[in-house]
Design a protein around this motif. Structure first.
Motif, PDB file in Angstrom:
ATOM      1  N   GLN A 296       0.841  -1.189   0.000  1.00  0.00           N
ATOM      2  CA  GLN A 296       0.000   0.000   0.000  1.00  0.00           C
ATOM      3  C   GLN A 296       0.877   1.241   0.000  1.00  0.00           C
ATOM      4  OE1 GLN A 296      -2.846   0.324   3.160  1.00  0.00           O
ATOM      5  NE2 GLN A 296      -3.776   2.171   2.339  1.00  0.00           N
ATOM      6  N   THR A 297       0.765   2.019  -1.050  1.00  0.00           N
ATOM      7  CA  THR A 297       1.536   3.257  -1.180  1.00  0.00           C
ATOM      8  C   THR A 297       0.570   4.419  -1.340  1.00  0.00           C
ATOM      9  OG1 THR A 297       1.686   3.009  -3.591  1.00  0.00           O
ATOM     10  CG2 THR A 297       3.465   2.043  -2.268  1.00  0.00           C
ATOM     11  N   VAL A 298       1.113   5.627  -1.300  1.00  0.00           N
ATOM     12  CA  VAL A 298       0.303   6.833  -1.478  1.00  0.00           C
ATOM     13  C   VAL A 298       0.959   7.694  -2.547  1.00  0.00           C
ATOM     14  CG1 VAL A 298      -0.600   8.920  -0.394  1.00  0.00           C
ATOM     15  CG2 VAL A 298      -0.522   6.796   0.902  1.00  0.00           C
ATOM     16  N   ASP A 299       0.159   8.135  -3.510  1.00  0.00           N
ATOM     17  CA  ASP A 299       0.660   8.998  -4.564  1.00  0.00           C
ATOM     18  C   ASP A 299       1.066  10.355  -3.997  1.00  0.00           C
ATOM     19  OD1 ASP A 299       0.162  11.098  -6.880  1.00  0.00           O
ATOM     20  OD2 ASP A 299       0.392   9.156  -7.852  1.00  0.00           O
ATOM     21  N   ASP A 309      -4.902   8.146   6.455  1.00  0.00           N
ATOM     22  CA  ASP A 309      -5.722   6.942   6.370  1.00  0.00           C
ATOM     23  C   ASP A 309      -4.854   5.722   6.066  1.00  0.00           C
ATOM     24  OD1 ASP A 309      -8.407   5.708   6.275  1.00  0.00           O
ATOM     25  OD2 ASP A 309      -7.883   5.328   4.184  1.00  0.00           O
ATOM     26  N   ALA A 310      -3.893   5.886   5.139  1.00  0.00           N
ATOM     27  CA  ALA A 310      -3.000   4.775   4.797  1.00  0.00           C
ATOM     28  C   ALA A 310      -2.108   4.405   5.977  1.00  0.00           C
ATOM     29  CB  ALA A 310      -2.148   5.147   3.587  1.00  0.00           C
ATOM     30  N   MET A 311      -1.711   5.401   6.767  1.00  0.00           N
ATOM     31  CA  MET A 311      -0.836   5.130   7.905  1.00  0.00           C
ATOM     32  C   MET A 311      -1.513   4.277   8.972  1.00  0.00           C
ATOM     33  SD  MET A 311       1.170   8.706   8.492  1.00  0.00           S
ATOM     34  CE  MET A 311       2.103   9.456   7.149  1.00  0.00           C
ATOM     35  N   LEU A 312      -2.831   4.391   9.073  1.00  0.00           N
ATOM     36  CA  LEU A 312      -3.551   3.619  10.077  1.00  0.00           C
ATOM     37  C   LEU A 312      -3.389   2.120   9.859  1.00  0.00           C
ATOM     38  CD1 LEU A 312      -6.863   5.671  10.398  1.00  0.00           C
ATOM     39  CD2 LEU A 312      -4.979   5.535  12.031  1.00  0.00           C
ATOM     40  N   SER A 313      -3.183   1.723   8.592  1.00  0.00           N
ATOM     41  CA  SER A 313      -3.016   0.300   8.296  1.00  0.00           C
ATOM     42  C   SER A 313      -1.549  -0.095   8.171  1.00  0.00           C
ATOM     43  CB  SER A 313      -3.746  -0.035   6.988  1.00  0.00           C
ATOM     44  OG  SER A 313      -3.234   0.713   5.913  1.00  0.00           O
ATOM     45  N   SER A 314      -0.647   0.836   8.480  1.00  0.00           N
ATOM     46  CA  SER A 314       0.783   0.557   8.385  1.00  0.00           C
ATOM     47  C   SER A 314       1.359   0.254   9.763  1.00  0.00           C
ATOM     48  CB  SER A 314       1.528   1.755   7.778  1.00  0.00           C
ATOM     49  OG  SER A 314       2.922   1.596   7.895  1.00  0.00           O
ATOM     50  N   SER A 315       2.281  -0.685   9.827  1.00  0.00           N
ATOM     51  CA  SER A 315       2.918  -1.028  11.105  1.00  0.00           C
ATOM     52  C   SER A 315       4.106  -0.128  11.399  1.00  0.00           C
ATOM     53  CB  SER A 315       3.379  -2.490  11.072  1.00  0.00           C
ATOM     54  OG  SER A 315       4.306  -2.696  10.007  1.00  0.00           O
ATOM     55  N   HIS A 316       4.418   0.810  10.495  1.00  0.00           N
ATOM     56  CA  HIS A 316       5.603   1.655  10.644  1.00  0.00           C
ATOM     57  C   HIS A 316       5.274   3.077  11.102  1.00  0.00           C
ATOM     58  CE1 HIS A 316       8.045  -1.417   8.666  1.00  0.00           C
ATOM     59  NE2 HIS A 316       7.121  -1.483   7.724  1.00  0.00           N
ATOM     60  N   VAL A 331       9.406   8.558   1.956  1.00  0.00           N
ATOM     61  CA  VAL A 331       8.530   8.038   3.007  1.00  0.00           C
ATOM     62  C   VAL A 331       8.021   9.211   3.837  1.00  0.00           C
ATOM     63  CG1 VAL A 331       8.391   6.630   5.087  1.00  0.00           C
ATOM     64  CG2 VAL A 331       9.689   5.802   3.117  1.00  0.00           C
ATOM     65  N   ALA A 332       6.709   9.263   4.018  1.00  0.00           N
ATOM     66  CA  ALA A 332       6.103  10.313   4.841  1.00  0.00           C
ATOM     67  C   ALA A 332       5.715   9.721   6.187  1.00  0.00           C
ATOM     68  CB  ALA A 332       4.875  10.892   4.142  1.00  0.00           C
ATOM     69  N   SER A 333       6.146  10.358   7.256  1.00  0.00           N
ATOM     70  CA  SER A 333       5.839   9.877   8.597  1.00  0.00           C
ATOM     71  C   SER A 333       4.705  10.683   9.211  1.00  0.00           C
ATOM     72  CB  SER A 333       7.072   9.982   9.494  1.00  0.00           C
ATOM     73  OG  SER A 333       7.374  11.346   9.760  1.00  0.00           O
ATOM     74  N   PHE A 334       4.107  10.128  10.240  1.00  0.00           N
ATOM     75  CA  PHE A 334       3.039  10.811  10.956  1.00  0.00           C
ATOM     76  C   PHE A 334       3.553  12.139  11.515  1.00  0.00           C
ATOM     77  CE2 PHE A 334       0.743  11.682  14.915  1.00  0.00           C
ATOM     78  CZ  PHE A 334      -0.572  11.687  14.466  1.00  0.00           C
ATOM     79  N   GLN A 335       4.756  12.122  12.065  1.00  0.00           N
ATOM     80  CA  GLN A 335       5.312  13.330  12.671  1.00  0.00           C
ATOM     81  C   GLN A 335       5.525  14.428  11.629  1.00  0.00           C
ATOM     82  OE1 GLN A 335       5.717  13.916  15.998  1.00  0.00           O
ATOM     83  NE2 GLN A 335       6.013  16.003  15.238  1.00  0.00           N
ATOM     84  N   GLN A 336       5.979  14.064  10.426  1.00  0.00           N
ATOM     85  CA  GLN A 336       6.181  15.064   9.372  1.00  0.00           C
ATOM     86  C   GLN A 336       4.865  15.736   8.993  1.00  0.00           C
ATOM     87  OE1 GLN A 336       8.020  12.295   6.680  1.00  0.00           O
ATOM     88  NE2 GLN A 336      10.016  13.291   6.823  1.00  0.00           N
TER      89      GLN A 336
END
Length: 385
Positions: A296-299, A309-316, A331-336
């Motif tokens: 699962q990636t994000v454009d 929304d995509a991050m919610l299903s990511s373990s990272h 890679v985009a992080s929640f903190q960014q």
């Protein structure tokens, strides 16, 4: 109803069922003739053109693509250029350009029939057909309403990319306020009877709804909905370490340990991400693509709402970002993303306080609308449309 649509903008028509969204749209290309009033495109009343000639100059995209089932993808896209008398070489070149633009490989899809395509692929072909003759105005009626949520998000991102390249005047009907906020330069909110409740930018509709009807229609959580107005392109994403399928796992783990890196992105031979893994957990001699399904990636054109929304299903707690052809971007992080939201909020507050201090009673906003769709339809009281 009276409004003006500036050239090169996307305007979304939204409202409850029966408010006249599709009727209004169909009057622009005379699938329905107005009972009174005038509609002009580039200053010329549409009533002065023959209906068929008018429609060939206006792109039309509807739900499901509505492709001709007995015609190939190439023939479906070439319908209007054929009616306009384009030669075969010009038409073939245009078909291939459009297929590539909507993310379909011409060599692979040109000679297929609609039944051989998925719903999302059919809708992409429908968009390409609407753009075939390079019309200045494109009408869209629930164009992404018949596909699954993941495909809908991808189609919306593709549409944003196309619009950035072409700057067409697009009028789109949708029942989804989130889609309107994401795609529209302006949003027209209608109530029953075709009454305009608010015609404004997404930012203003969220920040200053005109009345209770607009507030109720937009719904609760306007702060969360504002995430649809910012995109990953606006966020400074990280450049995470990458490895290629076939690389030595021993080398990968040694390099990761030396640089203090925990996670790596696995790329295929075309530079597209296929996995996002912890380097220490790699097993075997060579890096393989061990995923049973696509990563699962994000454009990069996706909204912050899509990214979260995509991050919610990511373990990272992060998500892999890709470019227009699926190539790795970062890679985009929640903190960014949270840092970007905070910086944006602080900048907006600063601008607002500055504007309050410098406001004058004669502020005027001027838009260049030398080429526009001017829509004026004045229904007589009691007259049914």
């Amino acid at each position: 109803m009276s409004l003006r649509i500036p050239a090169g903008e996307t305007v979304m028509f939204v409202g409850p069922s029966g408010c006249g969204k599709t009727t209004s749209l169909k009057m622009i290309n005379r699938l329905i003739d107005p009972t009174s009033g005038t509609i002009t495109i580039d200053g010329k009343p549409i009533s002065e053109s023959k209906a068929d000639d008018l429609r060939r100059r206006i792109g039309y995209v509807i739900q499901g693509g509505s492709l001709f089932p007995h015609m190939t993808v190439a023939d479906n896209i070439a319908v209007v250029p054929g009616l306009l008398g384009w030669d075969k070489a010009k038409t073939t070149k245009r078909v291939d350009e459009l297929l590539d633009m909507v993310g379909l490989d011409p060599e692979r899809y040109r000679d297929r029939f609609p039944r051989e395509l998925s719903g999302g692929q059919q809708q992409r072909v429908g968009v390409a057909r609407g753009l075939a003759a390079d019309p200045p105005v494109i009408l869209m009626d629930e164009p992404f309403g018949a596909v699954d949520p993941i495909t809908r998000t991808r189609l919306q991102d593709e549409m944003l990319s196309i619009q950035r390249q072409l700057r067409k005047t697009i009028i789109c009907v949708t029942h989804d306020i989130d889609e309107a906020l994401k795609l529209g330069d302006r949003i027209l909110i209608l109530s029953e009877g075709g009454k305009i409740e608010q015609y404004d930018t997404p930012e203003n509709i969220l920040a200053a709804p005109a009345n209770e009807f607009v507030e109720d229609f937009v719904g609760a959580g306007s702060a969360l909905k504002s995430l649809a107005l910012s995109r990953l392109d606006d966020v400074e994403i990280a450049d995470a370490p990458t490895v290629r399928v076939g690389d030595s796992i021993v080398d990968v783990q040694r390099n990761a340990t030396a640089s203090g890196v925990r996670n790596v992105v696995v790329l295929d031979e075309r530079g597209r991400p296929v996995d996002f893994v912890t380097a220490a957990k790699l097993r075997g001699e060579r890096v393989e693509n061990r995923r049973l399904e696509a990563l699962q990636t994000v454009d990069h054109r996706a909204t912050l709402n899509d990214a979260l929304d995509a991050m919610l299903s990511s373990s990272h707690g992060a998500v892999v970002v890709t470019g227009g052809r699926g190539e790795y971007r970062g890679v985009a992080s929640f903190q960014q993303i949270m840092t970007h939201i905070q910086d944006t909020h602080e900048a907006a507050e600063s601008r607002r306080h500055g504007a309050d201090a410098e406001a004058t009673p004669d502020s005027v906003a001027v838009a260049n609308t030398s080429s526009h769709t001017d829509f004026r339809e004045q229904a007589e009281e009691g007259e049914e449309q």
